[in-house]
Design an enzyme around this catalytic site. Structure first.
Site, PDB file in Angstrom:
ATOM      1  N   SER A 246      29.839 139.494  94.793  1.00 10.94           N
ATOM      2  CA  SER A 246      28.557 138.934  94.395  1.00 10.94           C
ATOM      3  C   SER A 246      27.902 139.876  93.382  1.00 10.94           C
ATOM      4  O   SER A 246      28.446 140.935  93.074  1.00 10.94           O
ATOM      5  CB  SER A 246      27.651 138.758  95.609  1.00 10.94           C
ATOM      6  OG  SER A 246      27.271 140.034  96.089  1.00 10.94           O
ATOM      7  N   LYS A 247      26.750 139.463  92.913  1.00 11.78           N
ATOM      8  CA  LYS A 247      26.032 140.216  91.874  1.00 11.78           C
ATOM      9  C   LYS A 247      25.872 141.698  92.210  1.00 11.78           C
ATOM     10  O   LYS A 247      25.907 142.542  91.332  1.00 11.78           O
ATOM     11  CB  LYS A 247      24.642 139.601  91.663  1.00 11.78           C
ATOM     12  CG  LYS A 247      24.677 138.345  90.824  1.00 11.78           C
ATOM     13  CD  LYS A 247      23.711 138.469  89.642  1.00 11.78           C
ATOM     14  CE  LYS A 247      24.092 137.589  88.474  1.00 11.78           C
ATOM     15  NZ  LYS A 247      24.354 136.206  88.793  1.00 11.78           N
TER      16      LYS A 247
END
Ligand code: GLU
Length: 474
Positions: A246-247
């Site tokens: 994820s980010k």
């Protein structure tokens, strides 16, 4: 075709992104696996944009996905199919299922559904809608209804997944999913099945977050009597800490790898391929080898971890392999230099620059000195290398180089060696101040390459700038 691919239909795969964001690494890998599987079998690779979520789907996301796929060399056959535009066809199939007795109109009210939800919660059971309309058709003509699938309740459904193996779900655990909403619009579950069928998709290769959906989609396919696709649900990509990518792990969109991290597409492809698939110990795998070797059996069942250092090292390999003119254009873009003389100089510089760079940012940065304006800014950590006798040494090097007739790496090397020998210095003791004078930095390509690339006039002028400069007052 391998022994287990016992279908007779030509292989058709598809990539079906929802255009709600950039093409992320997981999606790019799914696309790559589909592309390779199709090419390996001489089949087709199709693209479907799943744009039914009208609020979250954007044109910018569609453009980013198409752009990312083109960049990665994942060309698709025919035109991209847009799912939302096919809503009428999806509804037609739902109505056909009603006509055949495999689906029904359901007039349950929100209050009735809430009551089932509350009962499920109280019993700590997942909500499985049991509609009183499953076997009735006498609903109120003046009230809106949804169309639900009449899903099997007895027995079990087994999917022989090419990656996950045989996975079984009891049919009692599935509910009569909605196919058409009360406003007549199709649900995602229905749309995917109809589109895959109409596009003649034979192999559904996608992230394993869709495995549960397969158990809800298969009953629709069976109810229509359509051929069942072969499923392959590929594990997710995780970050270095083991959590789903994820980010917070850094860049997840492929465009960031291109624009911000300076990765070449062939390196990202090779990296994504190796992430979750293997062929012996092969690490460097060309596109042609990948097409020849790719099969679903060698896709691992466990999630793979993303490792930027490995990507950088593969990228370094592909940078060294890449053509000089192509790298010159890419480095030039980063330096804001696109005129012919600049590209020509960059192209000539590439053999000296590319062995030292892991990505295009480093490559462009290492080419910076070629275009630096005089007098050069000297990096703070390089300035001390001009202390002591260095400027006197530079003055001698200047005199010796000024006498060189044919300026190239060999003649300049000979001149610099003579200066070093005459002064009783090691070559490095002359080369290091020269490097600072010519590039402003502590590190650069070989100093004779630098001299040759800058040419006689520019080199002599840069050396003179430092050789003749006054020592700064202490
Ligand atoms: N549109 C779905 C997604 O982006 C993929 C659906 C599928 O591959 O069946 O996750």
């Amino acid at each position: 075709m391998s022994a287990t691919d016992n279908t007779t239909a030509p292989v058709v795969t598809r990539f079906a992104p929802s255009p709600t964001g950039f093409l992320h690494l997981g999606g790019a890998r799914t696309a790559l696996f589909n592309w390779l599987f199709a090419k390996h079998h001489g089949g087709k690779f199709l693209l479907r944009i799943e744009d039914t979520d009208r609020v979250r789907s954007t044109q910018a996301a569609i453009d980013a996905i198409l752009d990312g796929m083109r960049w990665l060399g994942l060309d698709w056959d025919g035109d991209a199919v847009f799912q939302f535009a096919r809503a009428t066809r999806h509804a037609e199939v739902a109505n056909e299922l009603v006509a055949r007795g495999h689906a029904y109109r359901c007039w349950m009210t929100p209050a009735e559904i809430d009551a089932q939800r509350a009962a499920a919660q109280a019993a700590k059971q997942p909500l499985r809608i049991r509609s009183p309309w499953r076997d009735r058709t006498d609903g109120p003509a003046d009230r809106r209804f949804v169309v639900r699938l009449k899903a099997p309740r007895e027995g079990a459904t087994t999917i022989d997944d090419r990656v996950q193996g045989a996975v079984t779900v009891q049919n009692a655990e599935l509910d009569d999913l909605v196919l058409l909403r009360s406003d007549g619009t199709p649900t995602y579950m229905l749309a995917v099945v109809v589109d895959d069928h109409d596009m003649s998709v034979t192999h559904v290769i996608r992230g394993d977050d869709h495995l549960n959906n397969a158990f809800r989609q298969l009953p629709i396919i069976r109810a229509m009597g359509w051929p069942e696709p072969t499923y392959a649900h590929v594990p997710m990509i995780h970050g270095a800490d083991g959590g789903k990518l994820s980010k917070r792990h850094g860049a997840v969109g492929v465009e960031a790898y291109r624009d911000e991290l300076g990765i070449l597409p062939e390196a990202l492809d090779n990296y994504l391929l190796r992430l979750g698939w293997g062929h012996g110990d092969a690490e460097i795998i060309t596109r042609a080898q990948a097409v020849e070797w790719f099969d679903l059996r060698a896709v691992g069942k466990a999630p793979s971890r993303f490792d930027l250092r490995k990507l950088d090292s593969l990228n370094g390999h592909y940078l060294r392999e890449a053509g000089d003119a192509r790298l010159a254009a890419l480095a030039g873009e980063r330096l804001g230099m696109s005129d012919d003389p600049a590209l020509d100089l960059l192209t000539r510089a590439m053999p000296a620059l590319k062995p030292r760079a892991a990505n295009l940012n480093e490559l462009a940065d290492s080419a910076h000195f070629l275009f630096a304006a005089r007098p050069l800014d000297v990096d703070a950590d390089a300035a001390p290398l001009l202390d002591g006798d260095a400027r006197a040494t530079l003055a001698r090097a200047h005199a010796a180089l000024d006498a060189v007739q044919h300026w190239d790496t060999e003649t300049t090397e000979t001149a610099v060696r003579v200066v070093a020998d005459a002064a009783g210095l090691k070559l490095g003791q002359v080369a290091q101040p020269l490097r600072v004078a010519l590039t402003g930095r502590r590190a650069s390509p070989g100093i004779f390459d630098v001299l040759a690339l800058l040419g006689r006039d520019e080199s002599l002028a840069r050396i003179a700038d430092q050789a003749l400069a006054e020592e700064p007052a202490a």
